[in-house]
Design a protein around this motif. Structure first.
Motif, short mmCIF file in Angstrom:
data_model
loop_
_atom_site.label_atom_id
_atom_site.label_comp_id
_atom_site.label_asym_id
_atom_site.label_seq_id
_atom_site.Cartn_x
_atom_site.Cartn_y
_atom_site.Cartn_z
N LEU A 194 7.31 6.81 -11.79
CA LEU A 194 6.80 8.11 -11.68
C LEU A 194 5.75 8.30 -10.82
O LEU A 194 5.51 9.00 -10.07
CB LEU A 194 6.23 8.47 -13.13
CG LEU A 194 7.03 8.64 -14.21
CD1 LEU A 194 6.62 8.98 -15.78
CD2 LEU A 194 8.43 9.75 -13.89
N GLU A 195 4.91 7.20 -10.69
CA GLU A 195 3.88 7.02 -9.65
C GLU A 195 4.58 6.99 -8.34
O GLU A 195 4.02 7.46 -7.28
CB GLU A 195 3.03 5.97 -10.11
CG GLU A 195 1.90 5.66 -8.90
CD GLU A 195 1.11 4.34 -8.99
OE1 GLU A 195 0.43 3.73 -7.98
OE2 GLU A 195 1.16 3.86 -10.18
N PHE A 196 5.50 6.35 -8.02
CA PHE A 196 6.17 6.28 -6.69
C PHE A 196 6.76 7.87 -6.33
O PHE A 196 6.58 8.05 -5.33
CB PHE A 196 7.32 5.42 -6.66
CG PHE A 196 8.11 5.20 -5.47
CD1 PHE A 196 7.71 4.30 -4.35
CD2 PHE A 196 9.37 6.03 -5.17
CE1 PHE A 196 8.22 4.64 -3.25
CE2 PHE A 196 10.05 5.76 -4.00
CZ PHE A 196 9.59 5.03 -2.97
N SER A 199 3.98 10.11 -5.43
CA SER A 199 3.41 9.87 -4.31
C SER A 199 4.32 10.10 -3.12
O SER A 199 3.85 10.76 -2.23
CB SER A 199 3.07 8.24 -4.12
OG SER A 199 2.57 7.90 -2.87
N LEU A 200 5.69 9.99 -3.37
CA LEU A 200 6.89 10.33 -2.32
C LEU A 200 6.64 11.91 -2.04
O LEU A 200 6.89 12.39 -0.99
CB LEU A 200 8.28 9.81 -2.91
CG LEU A 200 9.06 10.24 -1.86
CD1 LEU A 200 8.91 9.72 -0.41
CD2 LEU A 200 10.53 9.77 -2.39
N ALA A 201 6.47 12.66 -3.20
CA ALA A 201 6.65 14.15 -3.28
C ALA A 201 5.56 14.56 -2.38
O ALA A 201 5.63 15.54 -1.62
CB ALA A 201 6.71 14.75 -4.60
N ILE A 202 4.45 14.01 -2.58
CA ILE A 202 3.24 14.40 -1.90
C ILE A 202 3.25 14.32 -0.71
O ILE A 202 3.00 15.27 0.47
CB ILE A 202 1.77 13.79 -2.40
CG1 ILE A 202 1.48 14.23 -3.91
CG2 ILE A 202 0.64 14.17 -1.60
CD1 ILE A 202 0.40 13.53 -4.60
N GLN A 203 3.93 13.06 0.00
CA GLN A 203 4.01 12.57 1.11
C GLN A 203 5.12 13.73 1.84
O GLN A 203 4.84 13.92 3.04
CB GLN A 203 4.52 11.18 1.39
CG GLN A 203 3.26 10.31 1.22
CD GLN A 203 3.74 8.79 1.37
OE1 GLN A 203 4.14 8.50 2.43
NE2 GLN A 203 3.19 7.92 0.61
#
Length: 300
Positions: A194-196, A199-203
């Protein structure tokens, strides 16, 4: 052997070592990998017979009574290629691995423990070939576990269209490979899923890879449309069975004997049965249809 050569194709000629489980203990395959510039090693297990070049019963007899951790290599020559059977004495069996390279030295930082029949514990260092195998054999399982835990993308994506299911599988495997590769490089635990994802969605939302506003399109030629075709609207349709191309002379579909006849897309060579409602003369695949819509919006 063909499968072994296919899955290692990206690293042919690099001299890298590929460690495989007992499902790939095929002598011919290991020798062929050597010809392709890859050093293969595979765990040996007896099915109905021992693999070619592996006298398993004689090896087991030789290692009887030898202390735990003792390692030795049976060196052979097959078709001009050095073919080795690396062996290590374990508590109740002898680990055997076939390979075409000689790495039997002990690894100082890889120690294993065994309990003897009298309850005492003994330790010994793994030889290099076995250390490499034991440290890497869990990677495939880790990727599979990561793909499905805690959220399996292919399960929560409710669209069951076959291309979508393949796409979700590729996305899941790509994510697992990226996370585990980074963790091994940093020598740190893998980032939680979930953390990954967060982070990927924000990037993805804030990326600056392409900030010129241009859309990269695949080259393709779409014929000029008339005003009547523009007024017909855009909709990706599928031709009826037993129909071919659009006959402009009689303004209808040509009749064919093939039930689902396919034509080449006007923008690429994909064979499909679809077309845009605005111009029935041009067969159009889903991808070219998207570019077609984008082109129409930019020229309207």
């Amino acid at each position: 052997p063909p499968l072994m050569c296919e899955i290692t194709e990206p690293i042919h000629g690099t001299g890298k070592i590929v460690s495989m489980d007992s499902g790939f203990c095929v002598t011919v395959g290991i020798l062929h990998l050597h010809d392709l510039g890859v050093f293969g090693q595979a765990l040996i297990k007896k099915r109905k017979f021992w693999p070619k070049g592996c006298p398993g019963d004689q090896i087991d007899e030789y290692f009887k009574g030898i202390p735990l951790g003792f390692a030795k290599t049976l060196r052979q020559d097959m078709e001009g290629i050095p073919f080795n059977i690396h062996c290590t004495r374990d508590d109740s069996f002898v680990t055997k691995m076939m390979s075409t390279h000689r790495l039997i030295s002990e690894v100082a930082d890889h120690i294993t423990y065994r309990q003897k029949d009298d309850g005492t514990w003994v330790t010994y260092n793994y030889p290099e070939y076995l250390s490499r195998h034991n440290r890497s054999k869990h990677w495939v399982d880790n990727v599979n576990n990561r793909t499905h835990d805690p959220i399996g993308l292919e399960e929560v994506w409710h669209t069951k269209w076959w291309p979508t299911r393949q796409f979700t599988f590729i996305c899941s495997v790509a994510e697992s490979n990226a996370v585990h590769s980074r963790a091994r490089a940093w020598r740190a635990p893998p980032t939680p899923q979930l953390e990954f994802h967060r982070s990927l969605a924000i990037q993805l939302m804030t990326n600056t890879i392409c900030n010129d506003g241009l859309i990269v399109r695949r080259p393709g030629r779409i014929a000029t449309r008339t005003r009547a075709e523009d007024e017909a609207g855009h909709e990706l349709c599928t031709r009826a069975p037993f129909t071919g191309g659009w006959n402009t002379g009689i303004n209808t579909w040509a009749k064919v004997t093939t039930r689902y006849a396919k034509l080449k897309c006007a923008g690429c060579n994909t064979k499909i049965r679809k077309f845009c409602q605005c111009n029935k003369k041009l067969p159009m695949c889903t991808e070219c249809y998207g570019m077609h819509i984008s082109q129409c919006n930019s020229t309207s």
